[in-house]
Design a protein around this motif. Structure first.
Motif, short mmCIF file in Angstrom:
data_model
loop_
_atom_site.label_atom_id
_atom_site.label_comp_id
_atom_site.label_asym_id
_atom_site.label_seq_id
_atom_site.Cartn_x
_atom_site.Cartn_y
_atom_site.Cartn_z
N ASP A 61 0.96 -1.39 -0.05
CA ASP A 61 -0.19 -0.03 -0.01
C ASP A 61 0.88 1.14 -0.09
O ASP A 61 1.32 1.83 1.15
N ALA A 62 1.31 1.65 -1.27
CA ALA A 62 2.02 2.86 -1.35
C ALA A 62 1.41 4.24 -0.80
O ALA A 62 1.92 5.18 -0.43
N ILE A 63 0.10 4.17 -0.90
CA ILE A 63 -0.80 5.34 -0.87
C ILE A 63 -0.76 5.48 0.85
O ILE A 63 -0.13 6.70 1.53
N ALA A 64 -0.78 4.55 1.52
CA ALA A 64 -0.35 4.49 3.03
C ALA A 64 1.05 4.66 3.52
O ALA A 64 1.29 5.31 4.38
N SER A 65 2.00 4.36 2.60
CA SER A 65 3.17 4.65 2.87
C SER A 65 3.76 6.15 2.66
O SER A 65 4.41 6.51 3.48
N ALA A 66 2.98 6.71 1.63
CA ALA A 66 3.29 8.14 1.75
C ALA A 66 2.73 8.83 2.73
O ALA A 66 3.38 10.00 2.83
N ALA A 67 1.84 8.51 3.45
CA ALA A 67 1.49 9.15 4.78
C ALA A 67 2.45 8.82 5.89
O ALA A 67 2.23 9.93 6.64
N ILE A 68 3.29 7.91 5.73
CA ILE A 68 4.28 7.64 6.99
C ILE A 68 5.24 8.80 6.41
O ILE A 68 6.15 8.91 7.49
N LEU A 69 5.87 8.73 5.22
CA LEU A 69 7.01 9.48 4.92
C LEU A 69 7.02 11.01 5.23
O LEU A 69 6.01 11.45 4.82
N ASP A 70 8.14 11.33 5.50
CA ASP A 70 8.55 12.83 5.47
C ASP A 70 8.12 13.34 4.20
O ASP A 70 7.44 14.39 3.83
N ILE A 71 8.84 12.59 3.03
CA ILE A 71 8.75 13.03 1.71
C ILE A 71 8.41 11.89 0.94
O ILE A 71 9.51 11.10 0.47
N PRO A 72 7.48 11.38 0.30
CA PRO A 72 7.19 10.51 -0.85
C PRO A 72 7.55 11.17 -1.93
O PRO A 72 7.53 12.07 -2.51
N GLU A 73 8.19 10.08 -2.90
CA GLU A 73 8.60 10.31 -4.29
C GLU A 73 8.30 9.35 -5.21
O GLU A 73 8.14 8.27 -4.85
N GLY A 74 7.89 9.97 -6.32
CA GLY A 74 7.49 9.38 -7.62
C GLY A 74 8.63 9.35 -8.65
O GLY A 74 9.68 9.96 -8.27
N GLU A 75 8.34 9.03 -9.79
CA GLU A 75 9.45 9.21 -10.80
C GLU A 75 8.94 8.97 -12.17
O GLU A 75 7.80 8.60 -12.41
N SER A 76 9.36 10.12 -13.03
CA SER A 76 8.98 10.15 -14.45
C SER A 76 9.02 9.33 -15.12
O SER A 76 8.31 8.65 -16.25
N LEU A 77 10.16 8.37 -15.10
CA LEU A 77 10.37 7.09 -15.97
C LEU A 77 9.44 6.03 -15.51
O LEU A 77 8.97 5.34 -16.47
N GLY A 78 9.41 5.57 -14.23
CA GLY A 78 8.44 4.52 -13.90
C GLY A 78 6.99 4.69 -13.90
O GLY A 78 6.25 3.61 -13.95
N PHE A 79 6.61 6.06 -13.52
CA PHE A 79 5.27 6.18 -13.47
C PHE A 79 4.62 6.36 -14.99
O PHE A 79 4.93 7.08 -15.78
N LYS A 80 3.53 5.55 -15.00
CA LYS A 80 3.07 5.50 -16.27
C LYS A 80 2.02 6.60 -16.84
O LYS A 80 1.66 6.74 -17.71
N ASN A 81 1.43 7.29 -15.57
CA ASN A 81 0.48 8.39 -15.98
C ASN A 81 0.37 9.07 -14.64
O ASN A 81 1.03 8.75 -13.45
N LEU A 82 -0.38 10.38 -14.61
CA LEU A 82 -0.49 10.96 -13.60
C LEU A 82 -1.25 10.40 -12.33
O LEU A 82 -1.04 10.96 -11.30
N ASP A 83 -2.24 9.44 -12.61
CA ASP A 83 -2.67 8.92 -11.29
C ASP A 83 -1.96 8.02 -10.48
O ASP A 83 -2.08 8.23 -9.19
N ASP A 84 -0.64 7.84 -11.10
CA ASP A 84 0.42 7.17 -10.07
C ASP A 84 0.67 8.18 -9.18
O ASP A 84 1.16 7.94 -7.83
N TYR A 85 0.98 9.52 -9.59
CA TYR A 85 1.44 10.64 -8.51
C TYR A 85 0.18 10.82 -7.78
O TYR A 85 0.65 11.33 -6.40
N ARG A 86 -0.86 10.77 -8.10
CA ARG A 86 -2.21 11.17 -7.36
C ARG A 86 -2.33 10.17 -6.28
O ARG A 86 -2.95 10.49 -5.24
N CYS A 87 -1.87 9.05 -6.26
CA CYS A 87 -1.84 7.95 -5.15
C CYS A 87 -0.92 8.48 -4.00
O CYS A 87 -1.51 8.57 -2.99
#
Length: 998
Positions: free
Chosen positions: A398-424
């Motif tokens: 559950d990366a959504i829950a992980s993002a709530a734990i982290l001081d700074i969650p991070e995504g990536e332009s190479l591995g993310f397929k579209n904008l909804d990946d960031y919205r998670c």
């Protein structure tokens, strides 16, 4: 407004500590920047024009482990600081070096004394320059510890399986079936966890999975004697013996070795794995001087995406106990449906039951990862005055829950397929009240030394709209390493013998001459998008909180976003956060303030309408508190996502039946009806336009203003057709009472300009948005004078037939490109008539003098020769089509002269349209350099800089290095096509005239 939080960004504390470590250090960290917008710390336009170091873009800084010189490290920090960037992340990455022996890991490996000296040099210089330094938790990725062996308890584990088929009534005598894959190198021990037998059930089989009867599963572990087994299968049908072996995965960090002794990946799900990481830092790396320097200039510890590799199932010995604690059921009977072979499922029970088992298993893994790994590392980082930045995806967790734990969650332009990946990730960040969502930005396969900033900006434009507000540019390579060729060491190039990933930015690139324009633009975008609180229209509830999947939301992704809607994703754990309350119909009212919750079937499990009982209970409570809810799908027949307890399905459906009786809860079965359902609930978007558009938006709210970031982008870069220019009205909702006016904030120049043409209707302000593909626009809605303008409550234009109306020092002013009589409808209710005189026709320069600074390999890998060439051009063409420049790369200065008529006055001006230009550019008029111009819409207002008679125009253009490298290193770059760079045009000077509207 965001105020500096010592735990989260600690700027005041860092400034004080840095001052004690350096002499005469001046840290421009911008602690009071946010208060400037609130009117308590200075002019808001200064806050925007000169963004603080803390919000400026950062570089991923690639080192060849510890083979670095402290003096060169300090120089590179200066180069990055001078270019306007805010920090670095030190990463040991050297995929380009095939002969790893030249790195001498025994003396210069990751964590060695030279590596530590380099890190201290970086921190010391960063403290002087006001930068922050991030450190990866281990060498390369995944997180690994030198000296750990695959057999150690703290090392990453896998569950390997063996199998042996039997026919009914036959007897198996012999050794327990060995694993189908041999152990990795370095693994010397493996432990038998269990042996089971199960009857094959063809009805449950799929093309890749062997079906089994779950009721037939027998545990034979106790019958194993000295590694052998004797068992007779019951008569009837086919059977299979399955053995399960726990052993180290033997995984080492990418492109190693990086250290001596070698490092092995840690168990990411156990306290032992995390302790191995923190203990290594405590015992081997964190000297007293390094600790002091981290508190002065340290930023975050960083962990890359979780790329645990195994031929079997990712495992930890804690799983059986954790699974039973989480579900109330033993794990072992379910193991056949879980084992993997090269990432493929091997066995399956009945489809629904199998789905529920796998959900329960990965939910358990997710809990272990978030609790024992991310939370523990974050808490440890805080003890050192650091934060934790992480890419919390790569596994089925559950990366959504992980993002709530982290001081700074991070995504990536190479591995993310579209904008909804960031919205998670944005949903987790905003529900937890964190400020930053970071992005590893600009990695493109095969594009080393050919990446343009144009491409980078197009990539990031949509990501910012989806919640990103920090950019870690991929990347900046250390200058050199043994055996490398010009223009120096590059972490990923050559990659398998050809051009590699991403770029190696820095002084080796001609475009570095103009990079301050890029860093300024990115910093201003970050400044706005880290200000105040993020707002989103709708929360989409996701039962399985994965990201980096490309899976979007029904209706919203395809239909809602093109109409102006914004959404983020939430998962079950976020409903336990303190922010998960409802006030005035808004979920998390002090945060994203979602206007509705949208619940649909689980895309990751065949879109089955599922909800956990506890989640259903929480959603019911939110709805009873006044939150509008839309359920899409057959939720009157919902199922639990995991294996249900006795009566659990009935309890779930009872809760949903109660939910559906509430007046502001709607269930729809056709996704086309979602928009009408929201309208029926009184829910509308903050940004609206009449027709579908490629316009994307992000909304931030402060105590004084609404900030709207607008971008003409798309859901995914790979989507076709390409984005086209847009030109239509857009309505923005303001959240503040009192007199509010719109400002246009130019992230290229830092200027904040009061908009002069718009209409008002209650809380709505409607204005015209015209954007080229990838282009962005920032609008602030705030009180008159917020950005230093002196127009007060002056009337504005609601409509005009002229080219534009704007506020100038003369007040409301009309602009036209031709002579005429123009009418302007004013907000006071009257119509003004304005006449303009003749305007010169557009001018196309006839001749250009091009002076080129052509870049060649120098006497060594880090030095460049500059050869000057001069060319006269009657027609603009790319360098690739100019014989003298076909293989050139570098910097070109185009000069031409235009003559303006004698009746040219101060009321006249002109826009310079550059047409096609690549890559970066600057414009000068009559020897005066103009402010930075929009790279994605290269039109420059020359305004007061022109004069009657002759005017000299100069356009300085910098190119990538690829055309030179094609011939300088043909074995690596020769397969890349020659690229078209330079000023191609068409270039036009388009005059206009301005007149006051009376």
């Amino acid at each position: 407004m965001h105020e500096a939080n010592p735990q989260r960004d600690g700027m005041s504390r860092r400034a004080v500590l840095a001052a004690g470590l350096t002499t005469g250090a001046a840290l421009a960290l911008g602690v009071g920047a946010a208060s400037a917008v609130a009117g308590t710390g200075g002019a808001a336009d200064d806050w925007f024009a000169a963004p603080a170091r803390s919000v400026r873009p950062r570089f991923r800084w690639w080192w060849p482990d510890g083979l670095v010189d402290p003096g060169e490290i300090a120089r590179e920090v200066d180069q990055i600081a001078d270019a306007g960037f805010g920090g670095v992340e030190i990463a040991a990455v050297h995929h380009s070096i095939k002969d790893k022996s030249v790195l001498d890991t025994a003396h210069h490996g990751w964590g060695s004394r030279p590596w530590r000296d380099g890190v201290e040099a970086a921190l010391r210089r960063a403290a002087r320059r006001g930068l922050t330094v991030d450190l990866t938790l281990g060498p390369s990725w995944p997180v690994a510890v030198p000296g750990l062996t695959p057999d150690d308890d703290a090392a990453a584990k896998e569950l390997a399986h063996g199998r042996a088929p039997l026919t009914g009534g036959s007897t198996y005598r012999g050794p327990v079936p060995p694993p189908v894959h041999a152990a990795a190198a370095g693994v010397t021990r493996q432990q038998l966890l269990a042996v089971q037998a199960a009857r094959v059930e063809p009805a449950h089989s799929t093309r890749k999975e062997t079906g089994l009867d779950p009721d037939s599963v027998q545990d034979l572990t106790a019958t194993v004697t000295e590694g052998t087994l004797t068992w007779t299968a019951p008569a009837g049908g086919d059977w299979v013996l399955i053995s399960y072996w726990v052993r180290g995965s033997g995984q080492q960090p990418e492109s190693g070795p990086h250290s001596a002794p070698a490092a092995y990946a840690v168990d990411h799900f156990s306290p032992a794995g995390t302790t191995a990481v923190t203990s290594y830092w405590q015992d081997h790396l964190l000297t007293p001087s390094l600790r002091r320097l981290l508190r002065a200039a340290g930023g975050s510890f960083f962990e890359d995406s979780v790329e645990l590799e195994t031929d079997g199932l990712t495992w930890t010995p804690l799983l059986p106990e954790a699974f039973e604690k989480h579900t109330g059921r033993p794990l072992m009977p379910y193991l056949p449906a879980l084992v993997l072979d090269n990432s493929n499922q091997v066995f399956a029970f009945e489809a629904q039951f199998t789905r529920q088992i796998r959900h329960d298993f990965w939910e358990t893994v997710s809990g272990l990862f978030n609790r024992n790994h991310l939370t523990a590392l974050r808490d440890w980082a805080h003890t050192l005055g650091m934060t934790l930045r992480s890419q919390p995806y790569g596994l089925q967790t559950d990366a959504i829950a992980s993002a709530a734990i982290l001081d700074i969650p991070e995504g990536e332009s190479l591995g993310f397929k579209n904008l909804d990946d960031y919205r998670c990730l944005a949903g987790g960040r905003d529900m937890a009240g964190w400020r930053v969502l970071s992005c590893e930005a600009g990695a493109y396969n095969g594009s080393a030394y050919s990446t343009t900033w144009d491409r980078f900006l197009r990539t990031m434009g949509g990501a910012y709209a989806a919640g990103v507000n920090q950019t870690v540019v991929h990347g900046f390579s250390y200058a050199t390493a043994p055996g490398v060729n010009w223009p120096g060491f590059a972490a990923f190039s050559p990659y398998n013998g050809t051009a590699g990933y991403g770029e190696s930015w820095g002084p080796r690139q001609p475009t570095w001459r103009h990079v301050h324009n890029i860093s300024g633009y990115l910093g201003r975008v970050h400044q706005v998008l880290q200000t105040g609180t993020a707002r989103a229209d709708v929360a989409v509830f996701r039962q399985t909180g994965y990201t980096a999947t490309g899976i979007g939301a029904s209706w919203f992704t395809a239909t809602g976003v093109p109409l102006g809607w914004t959404h983020q994703f939430l998962s079950g754990p976020l409903l336990d956060l303190p922010s998960a309350t409802v006030s005035n119909g808004r979920l998390a009212p002090d945060g994203p303030a979602y206007k509705a919750l949208f619940v649909e079937g689980d895309f990751f499990y065949g879109s089955t309408p599922t909800l956990a009982v506890e989640d259903a209970r929480k959603i019911l409570a939110l709805a009873e508190a006044g939150l509008p809810v839309v359920l899409f799908g057959a939720f009157d027949q919902a199922l639990t996502p995991g294996v249900p307890d006795q009566g659990e399905t009935d309890r779930l459906r009872d809760l949903l039946a109660r939910l559906l009786t509430l007046p502001h809860v709607v269930r729809v079965t056709d996704k086309a009806a979602v928009g009408d359902a929201l309208a029926g609930l009184g829910v509308s978007a903050d940004v609206r336009h009449a027709t579908a558009s490629t316009l994307l938006n992000a909304h931030r709210v402060t105590a004084d203003a609404d900030f709207y970031y607008l971008c003409n982008g798309k859901h995914a870069e790979t989507v076709k057709p390409p984005v086209a220019a847009i030109d239509h009205d857009v309505t923005l909702r303001r959240t503040h009472g009192g007199r509010t006016v719109p400002y246009l904030l130019d992230p290229w120049t830092g200027e904040a300009v009061r908009l002069a043409q718009y209409t008002e209707d209650g809380a709505d302000i409607t204005l015209r948005v015209t954007l080229q593909p990838g282009q962005t626009m920032i609008v602030a809605l705030g009180r008159p004078g917020l950005f230093g303008d002196r127009h007060g409550t002056s009337a504005h234009a609601e409509a005009t037939d002229a080219d534009a109306v704007l506020f100038t020092e003369r007040g409301l002013t009309l602009r036209a490109r031709t002579a005429g009589t123009w009418t302007t409808r004013l907000s006071q209710g009257r119509t003004a008539t304005t006449r303009t005189p003749a305007v010169p026709a557009p001018i196309t320069p006839a001749r250009w003098e091009l002076e080129v600074e052509d870049w060649y390999p120098g006497p060594d890998a880090t030095r460049t020769e500059h050869v000057r060439r001069g060319v006269t051009l009657e027609t603009l063409r790319p360098w690739s089509q100019i014989p003298e420049l076909a293989d050139s790369a570098g910097i070109g200065r185009y000069r031409t002269t235009v003559t303006l008529p004698a009746d040219w006055t101060s009321s006249h001006g002109a826009e310079l349209e550059l047409g096609q230009v690549s890559d970066t550019f600057r414009v000068s008029v009559n020897g005066r350099r103009l402010p930075a111009a929009d790279r994605l819409h290269p039109v420059v207002d020359l305004g007061p800089f022109l004069r009657r008679g002759e005017n000299t125009l100069e356009i300085e253009v910098a190119t990538p290095l690829i055309n030179r490298l094609r011939v300088a290193q043909p074995t690596v770059f020769g397969g890349v096509a020659r690229q078209d760079h330079g000023l191609v045009g068409p270039v036009r000077l388009v005059p206009y005239v301005q007149a006051a509207v009376r």
